[in-house]
Write a protein that holds these residues in place. Structure first.
Motif, PDB file in Angstrom:
ATOM      1  N   ALA A 145      -1.164   2.518  -3.035  1.00 42.72           N
ATOM      2  CA  ALA A 145       0.117   3.225  -3.047  1.00 42.72           C
ATOM      3  C   ALA A 145       0.031   4.447  -3.954  1.00 42.72           C
ATOM      4  CB  ALA A 145       1.224   2.281  -3.529  1.00 42.72           C
ATOM      5  N   LEU A 146      -0.655   4.297  -5.087  1.00 44.27           N
ATOM      6  CA  LEU A 146      -0.849   5.431  -5.985  1.00 44.27           C
ATOM      7  C   LEU A 146      -1.612   6.548  -5.292  1.00 44.27           C
ATOM      8  CD1 LEU A 146      -0.929   6.913  -8.700  1.00 44.27           C
ATOM      9  CD2 LEU A 146      -2.922   5.515  -9.312  1.00 44.27           C
ATOM     10  N   GLU A 147      -2.642   6.218  -4.542  1.00 44.23           N
ATOM     11  CA  GLU A 147      -3.429   7.230  -3.851  1.00 44.23           C
ATOM     12  C   GLU A 147      -2.569   8.009  -2.854  1.00 44.23           C
ATOM     13  OE1 GLU A 147      -6.482   4.657  -2.426  1.00 44.23           O
ATOM     14  OE2 GLU A 147      -7.692   4.830  -4.253  1.00 44.23           O
ATOM     15  N   LYS A 148      -1.645   7.327  -2.203  1.00 45.49           N
ATOM     16  CA  LYS A 148      -0.716   8.019  -1.301  1.00 45.49           C
ATOM     17  C   LYS A 148       0.189   8.950  -2.090  1.00 45.49           C
ATOM     18  CE  LYS A 148      -0.351   4.695   2.560  1.00 45.49           C
ATOM     19  NZ  LYS A 148      -1.355   3.699   2.177  1.00 45.49           N
ATOM     20  N   LYS A 159       0.807  -1.222   0.000  1.00 44.73           N
ATOM     21  CA  LYS A 159       0.000   0.000   0.000  1.00 44.73           C
ATOM     22  C   LYS A 159       0.842   1.275   0.000  1.00 44.73           C
ATOM     23  CE  LYS A 159      -3.891  -2.287   2.272  1.00 44.73           C
ATOM     24  NZ  LYS A 159      -4.786  -2.300   3.457  1.00 44.73           N
ATOM     25  N   GLY A 160       2.168   1.121  -0.014  1.00 46.20           N
ATOM     26  CA  GLY A 160       3.036   2.263  -0.269  1.00 46.20           C
ATOM     27  C   GLY A 160       3.567   3.031   0.914  1.00 46.20           C
ATOM     28  N   GLN A 161       3.228   2.639   2.132  1.00 49.56           N
ATOM     29  CA  GLN A 161       3.670   3.426   3.289  1.00 49.56           C
ATOM     30  C   GLN A 161       5.185   3.521   3.375  1.00 49.56           C
ATOM     31  OE1 GLN A 161       1.682   3.055   7.190  1.00 49.56           O
ATOM     32  NE2 GLN A 161       3.672   2.521   8.065  1.00 49.56           N
ATOM     33  N   ILE A 176      -0.434  10.335  -5.031  1.00 48.97           N
ATOM     34  CA  ILE A 176      -1.224  11.463  -5.534  1.00 48.97           C
ATOM     35  C   ILE A 176      -1.300  12.560  -4.472  1.00 48.97           C
ATOM     36  CG2 ILE A 176      -3.551  12.196  -6.201  1.00 48.97           C
ATOM     37  CD1 ILE A 176      -3.886   9.409  -7.503  1.00 48.97           C
ATOM     38  N   GLU A 177      -1.493  12.148  -3.227  1.00 46.99           N
ATOM     39  CA  GLU A 177      -1.578  13.109  -2.122  1.00 46.99           C
ATOM     40  C   GLU A 177      -0.248  13.796  -1.850  1.00 46.99           C
ATOM     41  OE1 GLU A 177      -2.739  13.201   2.660  1.00 46.99           O
ATOM     42  OE2 GLU A 177      -3.150  11.422   1.454  1.00 46.99           O
ATOM     43  N   GLU A 178       0.844  13.032  -1.909  1.00 39.95           N
ATOM     44  CA  GLU A 178       2.166  13.572  -1.577  1.00 39.95           C
ATOM     45  C   GLU A 178       2.833  14.255  -2.768  1.00 39.95           C
ATOM     46  OE1 GLU A 178       3.405  13.757   1.347  1.00 39.95           O
ATOM     47  OE2 GLU A 178       2.133  12.373   2.480  1.00 39.95           O
ATOM     48  N   ASP A 179       2.579  13.737  -3.980  1.00 39.56           N
ATOM     49  CA  ASP A 179       3.174  14.267  -5.214  1.00 39.56           C
ATOM     50  C   ASP A 179       4.701  14.358  -5.107  1.00 39.56           C
ATOM     51  OD1 ASP A 179       3.272  15.265  -7.807  1.00 39.56           O
ATOM     52  OD2 ASP A 179       3.011  17.346  -7.160  1.00 39.56           O
ATOM     53  N   LEU A 180       5.332  13.245  -4.772  1.00 41.78           N
ATOM     54  CA  LEU A 180       6.781  13.209  -4.605  1.00 41.78           C
ATOM     55  C   LEU A 180       7.460  12.988  -5.959  1.00 41.78           C
ATOM     56  CD1 LEU A 180       6.843  10.931  -1.442  1.00 41.78           C
ATOM     57  CD2 LEU A 180       7.277  13.392  -1.506  1.00 41.78           C
ATOM     58  N   ASN A 197       7.321   7.078   2.671  1.00 43.26           N
ATOM     59  CA  ASN A 197       8.060   7.680   3.784  1.00 43.26           C
ATOM     60  C   ASN A 197       9.563   7.691   3.530  1.00 43.26           C
ATOM     61  OD1 ASN A 197       5.815   8.371   5.318  1.00 43.26           O
ATOM     62  ND2 ASN A 197       5.740   6.399   6.364  1.00 43.26           N
ATOM     63  N   MET A 198      10.076   6.655   2.889  1.00 44.39           N
ATOM     64  CA  MET A 198      11.497   6.650   2.526  1.00 44.39           C
ATOM     65  C   MET A 198      11.801   7.785   1.556  1.00 44.39           C
ATOM     66  SD  MET A 198      13.390   4.318   4.043  1.00 44.39           S
ATOM     67  CE  MET A 198      14.762   3.989   2.933  1.00 44.39           C
ATOM     68  N   ALA A 199      10.930   7.973   0.580  1.00 44.43           N
ATOM     69  CA  ALA A 199      11.147   9.026  -0.424  1.00 44.43           C
ATOM     70  C   ALA A 199      11.084  10.413   0.201  1.00 44.43           C
ATOM     71  CB  ALA A 199      10.114   8.887  -1.536  1.00 44.43           C
ATOM     72  N   LYS A 200      10.221  10.596   1.193  1.00 50.17           N
ATOM     73  CA  LYS A 200      10.125  11.887   1.878  1.00 50.17           C
ATOM     74  C   LYS A 200      11.400  12.172   2.665  1.00 50.17           C
ATOM     75  CE  LYS A 200       6.101  12.751   3.902  1.00 50.17           C
ATOM     76  NZ  LYS A 200       4.826  12.496   4.645  1.00 50.17           N
TER      77      LYS A 200
END
Length: 215
Positions: free
Chosen positions: A78-81, A49-51, A83-87, A55-58
């Motif tokens: 994971a995509l939805e996360k 799910k991308g957590q 989309i919200e973060e736009d990393l 978080n690693m990318a941030k």
């Protein structure tokens, strides 16, 4: 665990092609062009799910992260996360780990993460475990000479099996943690499963390894 079907998943993955790679074969050897920089590439196999990867990318904007996930109804979360973060340093790829040499050239990946992979406990499913020798060959091929494989799980039997598999493959263990959360590691980033299992009191295991042929 039964996956919840998400009928909108395929359409959403196609809609956000700035985050989800749809033509990965054409990016072999050209991933830096996709990111627009020459930063190191870290790949998480089974990003769920991308957590973890978000978080690693941030925490590490100087690294390009690629999340690999096979299940459509999982990678869309994971995509939805994303989309919200736009990393800018995260890309997602729906693919099978066995096929990674089709998407990455030899020695082009700097680090691979295996985080809470399916243990496939039945003996007849051994070849499906992501630490089975055929998968190790794939990782060895795409990792660069200094590249590392980071493996985490709460499943003791899978961890023990994996240590034997690493040894038989002549991989070199750099670090082994039999109780990661009670170790001196201070920069651990948890996955969804890691949070869930550790709250239940499960011990978390981790191994970091390289491959002898890269020495």
């Amino acid at each position: 665990m039964r996956l919840r079907h998400k009928p909108y998943a395929k359409e959403k993955l196609a809609e956000y092609d700035q985050y989800v790679v749809t033509e990965a074969l054409g990016l072999k050897g050209r991933w830096q062009e996709r990111f627009g920089n020459e930063n190191p590439i870290h790949v998480e196999i089974g990003c769920g799910k991308g957590q973890f990867i978000i978080n690693m990318a941030k925490q590490h904007p100087e690294i390009n992260f690629i999340g690999i996930e096979l299940q459509t109804s999982v990678i869309v979360t994971a995509l939805e996360k994303q989309i919200e973060e736009d990393l800018p340093n995260v890309q997602l790829l729906q693919a099978n780990a066995a096929d990674l040499t089709e998407y990455f050239e030899k020695n082009k990946v700097d680090r691979i993460y295996l985080t809470f992979s399916d243990p496939w406990p039945k003996n007849r499913h051994e070849k499906r475990r992501l630490t089975y020798q055929s998968f190790l060959k794939v990782y060895e091929t795409i990792l660069n000479p200094e590249g590392e494989l980071h493996f985490k799980t709460d499943n003791q039997k899978l961890f023990e099996y994996s240590l034997v598999s690493f040894s038989h493959y002549s991989a070199k263990l750099k670090d082994v943690y039999l109780d990661l959360h009670n170790s001196d590691v201070t920069d651990n980033v948890m996955t969804e499963y890691e949070e869930k299992f550790s709250k239940k009191g499960n011990r978390i295991y981790k191994a970091v390894l390289t491959f002898d042929s890269h020495e």
